[in-house]
Design a protein around this motif. Structure first.
Motif, mmCIF file in Angstrom:
data_model
loop_
_atom_site.group_PDB
_atom_site.id
_atom_site.type_symbol
_atom_site.label_atom_id
_atom_site.label_comp_id
_atom_site.label_asym_id
_atom_site.label_seq_id
_atom_site.Cartn_x
_atom_site.Cartn_y
_atom_site.Cartn_z
ATOM 1 N N TRP A 174 0.820 -1.211 0.000
ATOM 2 C CA TRP A 174 0.000 0.000 0.000
ATOM 3 C C TRP A 174 0.855 1.263 0.000
ATOM 4 C CZ3 TRP A 174 0.959 3.077 4.092
ATOM 5 C CH2 TRP A 174 1.475 2.488 5.232
ATOM 6 N N ALA A 176 1.769 1.715 -3.604
ATOM 7 C CA ALA A 176 0.569 2.099 -4.353
ATOM 8 C C ALA A 176 0.211 3.558 -4.076
ATOM 9 C CB ALA A 176 -0.590 1.175 -3.989
ATOM 10 N N ALA A 177 0.327 3.978 -2.832
ATOM 11 C CA ALA A 177 0.053 5.386 -2.505
ATOM 12 C C ALA A 177 1.063 6.303 -3.175
ATOM 13 C CB ALA A 177 0.086 5.582 -0.990
ATOM 14 N N ALA A 180 2.569 5.654 -6.025
ATOM 15 C CA ALA A 180 2.208 5.672 -7.446
ATOM 16 C C ALA A 180 1.026 6.606 -7.699
ATOM 17 C CB ALA A 180 1.876 4.249 -7.921
ATOM 18 N N ILE A 181 0.023 6.549 -6.849
ATOM 19 C CA ILE A 181 -1.146 7.421 -7.004
ATOM 20 C C ILE A 181 -0.745 8.881 -6.825
ATOM 21 C CG2 ILE A 181 -3.363 8.058 -5.964
ATOM 22 C CD1 ILE A 181 -3.735 5.038 -5.388
ATOM 23 N N VAL A 195 0.917 10.043 -9.977
ATOM 24 C CA VAL A 195 -0.056 10.273 -11.060
ATOM 25 C C VAL A 195 -0.757 11.606 -10.847
ATOM 26 C CG1 VAL A 195 -2.245 9.473 -12.020
ATOM 27 C CG2 VAL A 195 -0.395 7.856 -11.639
ATOM 28 N N ILE A 196 -1.120 11.906 -9.623
ATOM 29 C CA ILE A 196 -1.757 13.196 -9.324
ATOM 30 C C ILE A 196 -0.787 14.333 -9.608
ATOM 31 C CG2 ILE A 196 -2.671 14.628 -7.444
ATOM 32 C CD1 ILE A 196 -3.866 12.022 -6.290
ATOM 33 N N ALA A 256 5.527 6.683 -11.723
ATOM 34 C CA ALA A 256 4.297 6.094 -11.188
ATOM 35 C C ALA A 256 4.151 4.647 -11.648
ATOM 36 C CB ALA A 256 3.089 6.921 -11.610
ATOM 37 N N ALA A 309 4.025 1.428 -9.259
ATOM 38 C CA ALA A 309 2.901 0.498 -9.351
ATOM 39 C C ALA A 309 3.387 -0.941 -9.542
ATOM 40 C CB ALA A 309 1.975 0.908 -10.494
#
Length: 98
Positions: A16, A19-20, A22-23, A26-27, A41, A45
């Motif tokens: 996680w 994943a956080a 990567a998110i 992306v933002i 990102a 991921a």
């Protein structure tokens, strides 16, 4: 008194967290042009998926995987999307010249 130090060596193997990351990248890519952070990102991921599947090596190897996948993703996007032509302006004369 000695303070208790939290051991964060196992935190990097949590899926996680990657994943956080990567998110978040992306933002951040939404606000920055050029598809630079999108490659990072993708790398984060991939490491998150590996961690989710339980295939987490040590932290140095996870960073190597992150770096290699990020560079490969950036080069792949660069070859597919390409460099936009016509972005650079060339001036033949100076406004101050008569």
């Amino acid at each position: 008194m000695m303070e208790q130090v939290m051991d964060t060596s196992g935190l990097w193997s949590e899926w996680w967290l990657w994943a956080a990351f990567a998110i978040g990248l992306v933002i951040f890519e939404i606000f920055a042009p050029g598809f630079v952070f999108l490659g990072f990102a993708v790398g984060a991921a991939v490491v998150a998926i590996l961690a989710l599947l339980g295939l987490t090596p040590s932290l140095p190897w996870m960073l190597v995987i992150f770096g290699c996948v990020s560079i490969a993703a950036w080069l792949g996007m660069r070859s597919v999307i390409g460099v936009r032509t016509g972005q650079t302006k060339h001036f033949d004369s100076d406004i101050n010249e008569n």
